[in-house]
Design a protein around this motif. Structure first.
Motif, PDB file in Angstrom:
ATOM      1  N   GLU A 146     -56.115 -11.331 -21.066  1.00  0.00           N
ATOM      2  CA  GLU A 146     -57.030 -11.449 -20.127  1.00  0.00           C
ATOM      3  C   GLU A 146     -57.939 -11.862 -21.186  1.00  0.00           C
ATOM      4  O   GLU A 146     -59.127 -11.839 -20.694  1.00  0.00           O
ATOM      5  CB  GLU A 146     -56.638 -10.364 -20.118  1.00  0.00           C
ATOM      6  CG  GLU A 146     -56.753  -8.965 -20.924  1.00  0.00           C
ATOM      7  CD  GLU A 146     -55.791  -7.416 -20.119  1.00  0.00           C
ATOM      8  OE1 GLU A 146     -56.514  -6.998 -20.009  1.00  0.00           O
ATOM      9  OE2 GLU A 146     -54.750  -7.591 -20.919  1.00  0.00           O
ATOM     10  N   PHE A 147     -58.324 -11.876 -22.440  1.00  0.00           N
ATOM     11  CA  PHE A 147     -59.319 -11.782 -23.511  1.00  0.00           C
ATOM     12  C   PHE A 147     -59.980 -13.020 -23.219  1.00  0.00           C
ATOM     13  O   PHE A 147     -61.147 -13.403 -23.986  1.00  0.00           O
ATOM     14  CB  PHE A 147     -58.989 -11.398 -24.778  1.00  0.00           C
ATOM     15  CG  PHE A 147     -58.435  -9.762 -24.693  1.00  0.00           C
ATOM     16  CD1 PHE A 147     -59.325  -8.758 -24.768  1.00  0.00           C
ATOM     17  CD2 PHE A 147     -57.509  -8.839 -24.753  1.00  0.00           C
ATOM     18  CE1 PHE A 147     -58.718  -7.044 -23.780  1.00  0.00           C
ATOM     19  CE2 PHE A 147     -57.130  -7.725 -24.137  1.00  0.00           C
ATOM     20  CZ  PHE A 147     -58.003  -7.395 -24.390  1.00  0.00           C
ATOM     21  N   GLY A 148     -59.748 -14.215 -22.685  1.00  0.00           N
ATOM     22  CA  GLY A 148     -60.212 -15.655 -22.485  1.00  0.00           C
ATOM     23  C   GLY A 148     -60.283 -16.053 -24.017  1.00  0.00           C
ATOM     24  O   GLY A 148     -59.292 -16.841 -23.816  1.00  0.00           O
ATOM     25  N   SER A 207     -61.850  -6.991 -31.395  1.00  0.00           N
ATOM     26  CA  SER A 207     -63.261  -7.331 -31.599  1.00  0.00           C
ATOM     27  C   SER A 207     -63.699  -8.581 -32.140  1.00  0.00           C
ATOM     28  O   SER A 207     -65.110  -8.838 -31.807  1.00  0.00           O
ATOM     29  CB  SER A 207     -62.933  -6.612 -33.039  1.00  0.00           C
ATOM     30  OG  SER A 207     -62.831  -5.330 -32.772  1.00  0.00           O
ATOM     31  N   LEU A 208     -63.245  -9.371 -32.607  1.00  0.00           N
ATOM     32  CA  LEU A 208     -63.360 -10.821 -33.330  1.00  0.00           C
ATOM     33  C   LEU A 208     -63.851 -11.695 -31.831  1.00  0.00           C
ATOM     34  O   LEU A 208     -64.836 -12.893 -31.548  1.00  0.00           O
ATOM     35  CB  LEU A 208     -62.794 -11.195 -33.818  1.00  0.00           C
ATOM     36  CG  LEU A 208     -62.214 -10.925 -35.686  1.00  0.00           C
ATOM     37  CD1 LEU A 208     -61.110 -11.735 -35.816  1.00  0.00           C
ATOM     38  CD2 LEU A 208     -63.705 -11.516 -36.085  1.00  0.00           C
ATOM     39  N   VAL A 209     -63.080 -11.156 -30.647  1.00  0.00           N
ATOM     40  CA  VAL A 209     -63.340 -12.700 -29.535  1.00  0.00           C
ATOM     41  C   VAL A 209     -64.258 -11.830 -28.624  1.00  0.00           C
ATOM     42  O   VAL A 209     -64.694 -12.623 -28.071  1.00  0.00           O
ATOM     43  CB  VAL A 209     -62.174 -11.815 -29.072  1.00  0.00           C
ATOM     44  CG1 VAL A 209     -62.012 -12.384 -27.103  1.00  0.00           C
ATOM     45  CG2 VAL A 209     -60.215 -12.984 -28.980  1.00  0.00           C
ATOM     46  N   GLN A 210     -64.791 -10.869 -28.740  1.00  0.00           N
ATOM     47  CA  GLN A 210     -65.645  -9.522 -28.493  1.00  0.00           C
ATOM     48  C   GLN A 210     -66.991 -10.334 -28.701  1.00  0.00           C
ATOM     49  O   GLN A 210     -68.360 -10.777 -28.970  1.00  0.00           O
ATOM     50  CB  GLN A 210     -65.970  -8.728 -28.446  1.00  0.00           C
ATOM     51  CG  GLN A 210     -64.471  -7.363 -27.294  1.00  0.00           C
ATOM     52  CD  GLN A 210     -65.164  -6.226 -27.502  1.00  0.00           C
ATOM     53  OE1 GLN A 210     -65.342  -5.967 -28.569  1.00  0.00           O
ATOM     54  NE2 GLN A 210     -63.704  -5.890 -27.291  1.00  0.00           N
ATOM     55  N   GLN A 211     -67.212 -11.512 -29.964  1.00  0.00           N
ATOM     56  CA  GLN A 211     -68.319 -11.756 -30.818  1.00  0.00           C
ATOM     57  C   GLN A 211     -68.239 -13.211 -30.717  1.00  0.00           C
ATOM     58  O   GLN A 211     -68.692 -13.728 -31.246  1.00  0.00           O
ATOM     59  CB  GLN A 211     -68.231 -11.236 -32.460  1.00  0.00           C
ATOM     60  CG  GLN A 211     -69.107 -12.024 -33.081  1.00  0.00           C
ATOM     61  CD  GLN A 211     -69.116 -11.030 -34.488  1.00  0.00           C
ATOM     62  OE1 GLN A 211     -68.647 -10.887 -35.570  1.00  0.00           O
ATOM     63  NE2 GLN A 211     -70.769 -10.435 -35.101  1.00  0.00           N
ATOM     64  N   LYS A 212     -67.501 -14.061 -29.993  1.00  0.00           N
ATOM     65  CA  LYS A 212     -67.771 -15.555 -29.317  1.00  0.00           C
ATOM     66  C   LYS A 212     -66.313 -16.291 -29.855  1.00  0.00           C
ATOM     67  O   LYS A 212     -66.483 -16.915 -29.841  1.00  0.00           O
ATOM     68  CB  LYS A 212     -68.351 -15.795 -28.724  1.00  0.00           C
ATOM     69  CG  LYS A 212     -69.645 -15.252 -28.170  1.00  0.00           C
ATOM     70  CD  LYS A 212     -68.832 -14.972 -26.419  1.00  0.00           C
ATOM     71  CE  LYS A 212     -69.472 -14.160 -25.739  1.00  0.00           C
ATOM     72  NZ  LYS A 212     -68.937 -13.550 -24.717  1.00  0.00           N
ATOM     73  N   GLU A 213     -65.632 -15.500 -31.284  1.00  0.00           N
ATOM     74  CA  GLU A 213     -64.738 -16.518 -32.112  1.00  0.00           C
ATOM     75  C   GLU A 213     -63.106 -17.027 -31.053  1.00  0.00           C
ATOM     76  O   GLU A 213     -62.742 -16.231 -30.224  1.00  0.00           O
ATOM     77  CB  GLU A 213     -64.397 -15.662 -33.227  1.00  0.00           C
ATOM     78  CG  GLU A 213     -65.428 -14.844 -33.897  1.00  0.00           C
ATOM     79  CD  GLU A 213     -66.078 -16.219 -34.738  1.00  0.00           C
ATOM     80  OE1 GLU A 213     -65.642 -17.088 -34.740  1.00  0.00           O
ATOM     81  OE2 GLU A 213     -67.247 -16.022 -35.653  1.00  0.00           O
TER      82      GLU A 213
END
Length: 220
Positions: free
Chosen positions: A121-123, A71-77
């Motif tokens: 895979e989540f960058g 979820s945090l990665v989805q917010q560009k963290e």
């Protein structure tokens, strides 16, 4: 006929990574709400560390840790997820990673961080598996090398999340709780006993941990 030996792991992965498998689901939305609440409580400053624990095993702390990380990665963290459950690690199974090299190798001086950390895979999400299970986990977690590792990772990532053992089952968690910017306690509806939840909070208070919230898992 050849059986599909990968099916159990694929099912485990799909169930564990709700935020990826079912992004529009109510549960995925709850993880995004938790992410927002953490930002309200601790602010939106970068370079923070959070420890996820529970009173006992099988209460959903690892599932919470991986979904919060996504979820945090989805917010560009830029996020690092570290599996510090050195007795029963599971993060590597969720991401289908090899666990032959990881945190314990770094703490023993056998591997560098760059050789042990794994891109996903989540960058922006990277994972540090537990590595081989040691017999002296408390000595490794409480070492100067562990302290230095936390300090160095906070310079490289916006957020570092620790999936730790249950607080009532391992002294490792108390050590880590003292070093992190915030601790999140996961309790499971219908399973966690009130007296054990109170004892978990008492132990975290003794460790001078900053408890930023409690997640009620499996809520009806």
């Amino acid at each position: 006929m050849i059986p599909n030996i990968f099916k159990p792991r694929d099912i485990f992965r799909k169930k564990s990574l709700t935020t990826m498998s079912y992004p529009e689901s109510f549960i995925a939305e709850q993880y995004r709400t938790i992410r927002t609440n953490i930002q309200f409580i601790n602010g939106v400053k970068k370079n923070q560390s959070f420890l996820i624990t529970s009173t006992n095993s099988e209460e959903g702390k690892s599932t919470t840790a991986v979904n919060l990380a996504v979820s945090l990665v989805q917010q560009k963290e830029r996020v690092l997820l570290i599996d510090t459950n050195l007795k029963k690690p599971s993060v590597h199974m969720t991401f289908n990673l090899d666990n032959s090299i990881g945190l314990t190798d770094i703490l023993r001086g056998k591997q560098s961080f760059d050789d042990a950390v794994v891109k996903t895979e989540f960058g922006r999400l990277e994972v540090l598996p537990s590595g081989p299970i040691p017999f002296n986990s408390s000595e490794l977690i409480g070492s100067r090398t562990m302290f230095d590792l936390i300090e160095s990772t906070l310079k490289r990532y916006d957020i570092v999340i620790f999936d730790s053992p249950s607080i009532l089952e391992s002294s490792d968690t108390k050590i880590l709780a003292n070093l992190c910017d915030g601790v999140i306690l996961v309790i499971k509806s219908g399973k966690t006993e009130t007296k054990k939840a109170i004892e978990a909070k008492r132990l975290l208070d003794i460790a001078k941990a900053k408890i930023i919230g409690v997640i009620l898992n499996n809520s009806k």
